[in-house]
Enzyme design. Structure first.
Site, short mmCIF file in Angstrom:
data_model
loop_
_atom_site.label_atom_id
_atom_site.label_comp_id
_atom_site.label_asym_id
_atom_site.label_seq_id
_atom_site.Cartn_x
_atom_site.Cartn_y
_atom_site.Cartn_z
N ARG A 46 48.58 105.76 76.02
CA ARG A 46 47.99 104.62 75.44
C ARG A 46 49.13 103.85 74.75
O ARG A 46 49.31 102.63 74.46
CB ARG A 46 47.00 104.92 74.34
CG ARG A 46 46.22 103.63 73.72
CD ARG A 46 45.31 103.74 72.76
NE ARG A 46 44.39 105.20 72.80
CZ ARG A 46 45.15 105.93 71.73
NH1 ARG A 46 45.87 105.63 70.66
NH2 ARG A 46 44.30 107.25 71.45
N TYR A 98 41.74 77.89 75.62
CA TYR A 98 40.82 78.68 76.39
C TYR A 98 39.68 79.34 75.84
O TYR A 98 39.57 79.53 74.64
CB TYR A 98 41.67 79.99 76.92
CG TYR A 98 41.12 81.00 77.50
CD1 TYR A 98 40.69 80.66 78.84
CD2 TYR A 98 40.64 82.31 77.00
CE1 TYR A 98 40.18 81.81 79.81
CE2 TYR A 98 39.93 83.21 77.92
CZ TYR A 98 39.93 82.96 79.11
OH TYR A 98 39.32 83.75 80.02
N ASP A 169 50.22 80.29 73.46
CA ASP A 169 49.82 80.87 74.63
C ASP A 169 50.55 80.14 75.68
O ASP A 169 50.36 79.01 76.02
CB ASP A 169 48.16 80.55 74.75
CG ASP A 169 47.50 81.34 75.91
OD1 ASP A 169 48.34 81.45 76.91
OD2 ASP A 169 46.57 81.43 75.99
N LYS A 194 47.04 85.65 85.29
CA LYS A 194 47.20 84.25 85.80
C LYS A 194 48.40 84.16 86.91
O LYS A 194 48.50 84.90 87.64
CB LYS A 194 47.02 83.01 84.90
CG LYS A 194 45.52 83.40 83.89
CD LYS A 194 44.37 83.45 84.53
CE LYS A 194 43.28 83.88 83.76
NZ LYS A 194 43.16 83.24 82.27
C1 LIG Z 1 42.63 83.53 81.00
C2 LIG Z 1 43.36 83.16 79.84
C3 LIG Z 1 43.30 83.83 78.53
C4 LIG Z 1 42.56 85.37 78.49
O1 LIG Z 1 43.32 86.33 79.57
P1 LIG Z 1 42.29 87.34 80.23
O2 LIG Z 1 43.55 88.06 80.78
O3 LIG Z 1 41.26 86.73 81.05
O4 LIG Z 1 41.94 88.16 79.03
C5 LIG Z 1 43.78 83.15 77.58
N1 LIG Z 1 44.56 82.23 77.59
C6 LIG Z 1 44.53 81.41 78.71
C7 LIG Z 1 45.27 80.05 78.50
C8 LIG Z 1 43.92 81.76 79.84
O5 LIG Z 1 43.98 80.98 81.07
#
Ligand SMILES: *Cc1c(COP(=O)(O)O)cnc(C)c1O
Length: 412
Positions: A46, A98, A169, A194
Site C-alpha cells: 500500500r 468533472y 486537474d 483518460k
Molecule cells: C475522469 C476524471 C476524473 C476522475 O478520475 P477517475 O480516474 O475516473 O477517478 C477527474 N477529473 C477529470 C477531468 C476527469 O475527466
C-alpha cells in the site's frame, strides 16, 4: 531529454534482479526483511511497490515535477489532495468541472466541514469576490468540462497568498500540452484513466508537485486513506504513457478536423473547441497550452431527442462515459457524466439537453467525420433546417493507404 524520450525511458531501467528490459509486475503485498527493519526500501505494497514506483518516476518526468504519487483513480488522488485541508477551511472550485469532483465537494467533504464555493474561474473578479479569510485552496480544471472554457492558470495563481494552494486537474490537456506547475500551480492531479493510460482499459490517478513537504503529506495520506494503485494497473498505465506524445498529436489533429467539419454545418448550433479561432478564449488557449487536445463539445440544433438520437446512431463513436482513449466516444453530459448536477445548475453552466461531448480518438479522421455525418444527416428532420450545409461531398482522404500497400484484402 525531450518529452517523447522521457515517456519511454524515465523510471524504466532494466530490472536489477533479472535484467528484464520492461519493468516487471511486482505482484506482492509484502517484502521479506533480512532482520527487523532491515529491508530494501519496501515493507508493504500500500505504501510502496516497485512497479508503481517506476510509473511514478515516469509520470513525474512527463509533468516535469519533483514528485508523483500514483493513486487507484483520479478521484482517489483528489480525495488525498483535499485531505491536505482541515474542517473549516474553504476551497474555491471551478464551476464547470468533472461531475465526480462536484459530488466529492458537495456530498462528502461538506459533511466533514470543508466549505466550497463554485465559481466561473475565467472571471477573475468573481474569483476574488469568492475568496474568504479561510480560503486555503483554488481548484482549477482547464479546459473546463464539458464547456471547454480556458482558465488562466497563471492569473489565478497570482491571486494566491501565503498558505493557499493552487491545484490543477490536468486530465484534459495531459503534460504533453500543458504544464500547470510552470504556470504557478502547487499540485497537478490526473485521472490516468483518460489520456495517460490512453486505452480505456484501466482506472488510475496521480498527483504531482515540486514541493517536498506537500509530497510527504500526500504520501502519508495515500498510506492512511488507502487508494493505492495495484501493480497490474501501474503496468498498464506505464505501457500506455510511453506513447502519450504520438497519441496526443493524433488526437489533436483529428479533433481539429472534426471541429471544422461540425462548425460548417447548419444543423449545428455551436462547436466548442479551444483550437477553433471562433473559441472565445482561443488566444489564451494558444498562450497557455502547447496544443488543444481531443475533446469537443457541440450543441446540435433541435430538441434533446435529436442529440440522443445522434448519440445512438454513431457507430465508430461509442456511446460511453469517459474520454481520452484511442477509440472515439460520444457522451450526453446532461444525462450521463454531469447527471449528478441539478438541472437548473446545469443549465446555468450551459450544459443544455442538446449538448454532446466528443472524445475524438486516433482512428482515421475521414472515417470519424463520415460516421458523424451519417448520424447528423439521418436526424436532420428534427433539426428544423432544410440543408445540411457542410459543403457536399467528402473531401479526398489524405490518410488513405492505397490497397496495394495493404497486407490484406483490397479496402474497397
Ligand atoms: C475522469 C476524471 C476524473 C476522475 O478520475 P477517475 O480516474 O475516473 O477517478 C477527474 N477529473 C477529470 C477531468 C476527469 O475527466
Amino acid at each position: 531529454m525531450d518529452f517523447a524520450t522521457r515517456a519511454i525511458h524515465a523510471g524504466q531501467e532494466a530490472d536489477p534482479a533479472t535484467g528484464a528490459t520492461i519493468v516487471p509486475i511486482y505482484a506482492t503485498s509484502t517484502y521479506t526483511q533480512a532482520a527487523v527493519g532491515e529491508h530494501k526500501g519496501y515493507d508493504y505494497s500500500r505504501v510502496a511497490n516497485p512497479t508503481r514506483n517506476a510509473l511514478e518516476t515516469q509520470l513525474a518526468a512527463l509533468e516535469d515535477a519533483r514528485h508523483c504519487i500514483a493513486f487507484a483513480s483520479g478521484l482517489g488522488a483528489e480525495n488525498a489532495i483535499t485531505g491536505l485541508l482541515n474542517a473549516g477551511d474553504h476551497v474555491v472550485v471551478s464551476d464547470d468541472t468533472y461531475g465526480g469532483t462536484y459530488r466529492l465537494f458537495t456530498r462528502v467533504l461538506e459533511r466533514f466541514g470543508l466549505q466550497s464555493t463554485f465559481v466561473d474561474l475565467t472571471d477573475l473578479a468573481a474569483v476574488r469576490a469568492a475568496v474568504r479569510p479561510n480560503t486555503k485552496m483554488f481548484w482549477i480544471e482547464t479546459p473546463t468540462n464539458p464547456m471547454l472554457r480556458i482558465v488562466d492558470i497563471a492569473a489565478v495563481a497570482a491571486l494566491k497568498t501565503a498558505g493557499q494552494l493552487v491545484v490543477v486537474d490536468n486530465t484534459f490537456c495531459t503534460p504533453y500540452f500543458q504544464s500547470p506547475l510552470a504556470l504557478g500551480a502547487d499540485v497537478v492531479i490526473h485521472s490516468a484513466t483518460k489520456y495517460i493510460g490512453g486505452h480505456s482499459d484501466v482506472i488510475g490517478g496521480a498527483a504531482m508537485t515540486d514541493d517536498d513537504a506537500i509530497a510527504e503529506n500526500v504520501r502519508f495520506l495515500l498510506k492512511t486513506l488507502g487508494a493505492n494503485l495495484s501493480p497490474f494497473d501501474a503496468f498498464l498505465i506505464s505501457r500506455g504513457a510511453k506513447t502519450l506524445a504520438v497519441r496526443m498529436r493524433e488526437h489533436e489533429r483529428n479533433a481539429l478536423a472534426v471541429a471544422h467539419f461540425l462548425a460548417e454545418r447548419d444543423d449545428v448550433a455551436q462547436v466548442l473547441y479551444p483550437g477553433l479561432a471562433s473559441h472565445p478564449q482561443h488566444e489564451l488557449a494558444r498562450k497557455q497550452m502547447r496544443g488543444f487536445s481531443g475533446i469537443i463539445s457541440v450543441t446540435l440544433r433541435g430538441p434533446e431527442s435529436r442529440a440522443l438520437e445522434v448519440a445512438k446512431r454513431t457507430k465508430l463513436f461509442s456511446l460511453a462515459e469517459s474520454l481520452g482513449g484511442v477509440e472515439s466516444l460520444i457522451n450526453h453530459p446532461a444525462r450521463m457524466t454531469h447527471g449528478s448536477i441539478p438541472k437548473d445548475e446545469r443549465e446555468r453552466r450551459g450544459i443544455t439537453d442538446g449538448l454532446l461531448r466528443l472524445s475524438v480518438g486516433i482512428e482515421s479522421a475521414h472515417d470519424l467525420i463520415a460516421d458523424l455525418r451519417q448520424a447528423l444527416d439521418a436526424t436532420l428532420a428534427l433539426a428544423g433546417v432544410s440543408a445540411r450545409g457542410d459543403g457536399g461531398d467528402d473531401p479526398p482522404n489524405p490518410d488513405r493507404i492505397p490497397a496495394t500497400q495493404n497486407d490484406g484484402a483490397p479496402t474497397s
